[in-house]
Write a protein that holds these residues in place. Structure first.
Motif, mmCIF file in Angstrom:
data_model
loop_
_atom_site.group_PDB
_atom_site.id
_atom_site.type_symbol
_atom_site.label_atom_id
_atom_site.label_comp_id
_atom_site.label_asym_id
_atom_site.label_seq_id
_atom_site.Cartn_x
_atom_site.Cartn_y
_atom_site.Cartn_z
ATOM 1 N N MET A 41 -31.718 -6.399 8.719
ATOM 2 C CA MET A 41 -33.150 -6.427 9.010
ATOM 3 C C MET A 41 -33.615 -5.131 9.668
ATOM 4 O O MET A 41 -34.626 -4.544 9.264
ATOM 5 C CB MET A 41 -33.478 -7.610 9.923
ATOM 6 N N PHE A 42 -32.876 -4.670 10.661
ATOM 7 C CA PHE A 42 -33.296 -3.458 11.365
ATOM 8 C C PHE A 42 -33.257 -2.230 10.460
ATOM 9 O O PHE A 42 -34.145 -1.376 10.522
ATOM 10 C CB PHE A 42 -32.429 -3.241 12.606
ATOM 11 N N THR A 43 -32.232 -2.129 9.624
ATOM 12 C CA THR A 43 -32.170 -0.968 8.732
ATOM 13 C C THR A 43 -33.249 -1.035 7.657
ATOM 14 O O THR A 43 -33.831 -0.006 7.292
ATOM 15 C CB THR A 43 -30.777 -0.855 8.080
ATOM 16 N N PHE A 56 -23.306 5.449 7.368
ATOM 17 C CA PHE A 56 -24.595 5.061 7.944
ATOM 18 C C PHE A 56 -25.434 6.287 8.284
ATOM 19 O O PHE A 56 -26.640 6.329 7.998
ATOM 20 C CB PHE A 56 -24.368 4.212 9.195
ATOM 21 N N ALA A 57 -24.816 7.299 8.888
ATOM 22 C CA ALA A 57 -25.550 8.511 9.259
ATOM 23 C C ALA A 57 -26.086 9.224 8.020
ATOM 24 O O ALA A 57 -27.227 9.709 8.012
ATOM 25 C CB ALA A 57 -24.641 9.446 10.059
ATOM 26 N N GLY A 58 -25.275 9.279 6.969
ATOM 27 C CA GLY A 58 -25.728 9.913 5.734
ATOM 28 C C GLY A 58 -26.900 9.178 5.110
ATOM 29 O O GLY A 58 -27.879 9.801 4.664
ATOM 30 N N LEU A 59 -26.820 7.863 5.085
ATOM 31 C CA LEU A 59 -27.914 7.070 4.517
ATOM 32 C C LEU A 59 -29.148 7.098 5.413
ATOM 33 O O LEU A 59 -30.277 7.030 4.916
ATOM 34 C CB LEU A 59 -27.447 5.629 4.305
ATOM 35 N N LEU A 60 -28.941 7.201 6.723
ATOM 36 C CA LEU A 60 -30.077 7.343 7.633
ATOM 37 C C LEU A 60 -30.838 8.635 7.324
ATOM 38 O O LEU A 60 -32.074 8.669 7.364
ATOM 39 C CB LEU A 60 -29.584 7.354 9.083
ATOM 40 N N TYR A 61 -30.096 9.675 6.991
ATOM 41 C CA TYR A 61 -30.711 10.972 6.670
ATOM 42 C C TYR A 61 -31.508 10.903 5.366
ATOM 43 O O TYR A 61 -32.612 11.457 5.273
ATOM 44 C CB TYR A 61 -29.622 12.037 6.568
ATOM 45 N N THR A 62 -30.963 10.224 4.375
ATOM 46 C CA THR A 62 -31.620 10.192 3.064
ATOM 47 C C THR A 62 -32.663 9.090 2.936
ATOM 48 O O THR A 62 -33.547 9.177 2.077
ATOM 49 C CB THR A 62 -30.570 10.006 1.951
ATOM 50 N N SER A 63 -32.583 8.061 3.778
ATOM 51 C CA SER A 63 -33.440 6.881 3.596
ATOM 52 C C SER A 63 -34.585 6.781 4.590
ATOM 53 O O SER A 63 -35.477 5.945 4.412
ATOM 54 C CB SER A 63 -32.594 5.600 3.684
ATOM 55 N N THR A 64 -34.552 7.572 5.664
ATOM 56 C CA THR A 64 -35.604 7.492 6.678
ATOM 57 C C THR A 64 -36.155 8.887 6.969
ATOM 58 O O THR A 64 -35.619 9.898 6.501
ATOM 59 C CB THR A 64 -35.071 6.882 7.993
ATOM 60 N N VAL A 121 -39.131 13.488 11.860
ATOM 61 C CA VAL A 121 -40.104 13.053 12.867
ATOM 62 C C VAL A 121 -39.547 13.225 14.280
ATOM 63 O O VAL A 121 -40.241 13.696 15.187
ATOM 64 C CB VAL A 121 -40.512 11.587 12.621
ATOM 65 N N HIS A 122 -38.280 12.829 14.481
ATOM 66 C CA HIS A 122 -37.649 12.918 15.805
ATOM 67 C C HIS A 122 -36.262 13.554 15.677
ATOM 68 O O HIS A 122 -35.243 12.892 15.912
ATOM 69 C CB HIS A 122 -37.524 11.528 16.437
ATOM 70 N N PRO A 123 -36.187 14.822 15.316
ATOM 71 C CA PRO A 123 -34.869 15.425 15.067
ATOM 72 C C PRO A 123 -33.976 15.493 16.304
ATOM 73 O O PRO A 123 -32.773 15.239 16.221
ATOM 74 C CB PRO A 123 -35.219 16.833 14.556
#
Length: 345
Positions: A137-139, A214-222, A227-229
């Motif tokens: 849900m959070f992702t 997770f970090a890789g997908l966070l980079y490509t998906s959000t 916005v907050h590097p």
């Protein structure tokens, strides 16, 4: 940022703190519940594991109830969009919490191994699906949902179940399981203590692979990195450092270090998601203009002010009581349901 006043910022942060506290405390409860099917090899060992969380699991869930209540009172717009858009996911989470809760009560009343096994399995299943669907849900929420200008979410299956959300759910399960294993090592003696350490050492390798994904997908998906590097990179680095420290604690039998750092990893993950959301509370995948902002979703300043004074009055009492309860039940649990006086490690 300019549209967010101090009270709105305070309550956005407090909701994040409540969820962080929930995952730190209830996270090891979920982990212990999952461990009953792996670490424990017989009924006495399963009872030993459950005894470690028996006095505290229901108190830990109060953090989630409080977070939901605070969300409803302080950000009704957020509550409405979240609970309507993720209705089925939240229903599954509620189902998991219910079957998990009743399993503690019913398993001890069963007279045959077969009927007791049913409730042992419900404990395991409930402990597994709750963190998975919270992570999912959070992702999904930070990735963005098809939300229109009125805050209505009209999502399809792939909006909820996609590579990023599934990896997020699995990562949350892994983190909770490892947190539970570290708690078992802190709270038990005997074979389950040793076995929990073996599982933890093996799973930390898997965790690092999961965190990298997770970090890789966070980079490509959000849009977190644009916005907050600074906060995104800093919190990702903190998660890695905490995971390394937890791994070190597991391998060197430093049980307190492993437990605290595994819990703080969950806290840092929640902080990462909340920092990335700010100043939004819901991200729209249709248009950035449709994203729900803190200032748009919040209650009136008077409501937030009253809530602040009430929280300031009662929060120290609640925290004091919960700290005292953990102190009372601080001793290690033996296989024979006895206790030992000192922690060691």
């Amino acid at each position: 940022m300019a549209d967010v006043n101090n009270l709105q910022l305070l309550w956005f942060a407090l909701i994040g703190v409540l969820f962080a506290g929930f995952f730190f405390l209830e996270g090891f409860d979920f982990g212990v519940g999952m461990a009953t099917r792996f670490v424990a090899k017989d009924l006495p060992e399963r009872n030993q594991l459950i005894s470690t969380i028996g006095p505290v699991w229901d108190g830990n869930e109060v953090w989630l109830i409080t977070a939901g209540g605070a969300l409803f009172a302080s950000f009704p717009g957020w509550y409405a969009s979240l609970f309507s858009g993720f209705y089925l996911i939240l229903l599954i989470i509620l189902f998991g919490l219910i079957i998990r809760g009743v399993s503690f009560e019913f398993r001890s009343k069963m007279q045959t191994p077969a009927t007791r096994a049913i409730w042992d399995w419900t404990l395991f299943i409930g402990s597994l699906i709750v963190p998975f669907f919270f992570g999912l849900m959070f992702t999904s929420m930070v990735k963005g949902m098809p939300m229109d200008a009125e805050g209505n979410i009209r999502a399809t299956f792939t909006d909820y179940f996609n590579l990023f959300s599934i990896v997020g759910g699995v990562a949350m399960v892994l983190l909770c399981f490892l947190h539970g294993l570290n708690y078992i090592r802190l709270k038990t003696i005997g074979e389950v203590h040793v076995r929990a350490g073996v599982y933890a050492k093996r799973l930390y390798i898997v965790l690092f692979i999961g965190l990298a994904a997770f970090a890789g997908l966070l980079y490509t998906s959000t849009d977190f990195f644009t916005v907050h590097p600074v906060s995104t990179w800093s919190l990702l680095a903190l998660i890695i450092v905490l995971s390394i420290l937890a791994t070190f604690g597991a391998y060197k039998d430093k049980e307190i270090l492993a437990f605290i750092t595994s819990g703080l990893t969950l806290v840092a993950l929640v902080a990462l998601l909340f920092f990335g959301l700010f100043p939004r509370v819901m991200v729209s995948s249709i248009s950035a203009e449709n994203s729900l902002m803190i200032s748009e979703a919040s209650s009136t300043p008077y409501t937030l002010k009253i809530m602040s004074w009430v929280s300031l009055t009662f929060l120290p009492i609640v925290l004091g009581y919960q700290t005292w309860s953990y102190y009372v039940f601080r001793k290690r649990i033996k296989k024979e349901s006895g206790v030992e006086d000192s922690y060691g490690g």
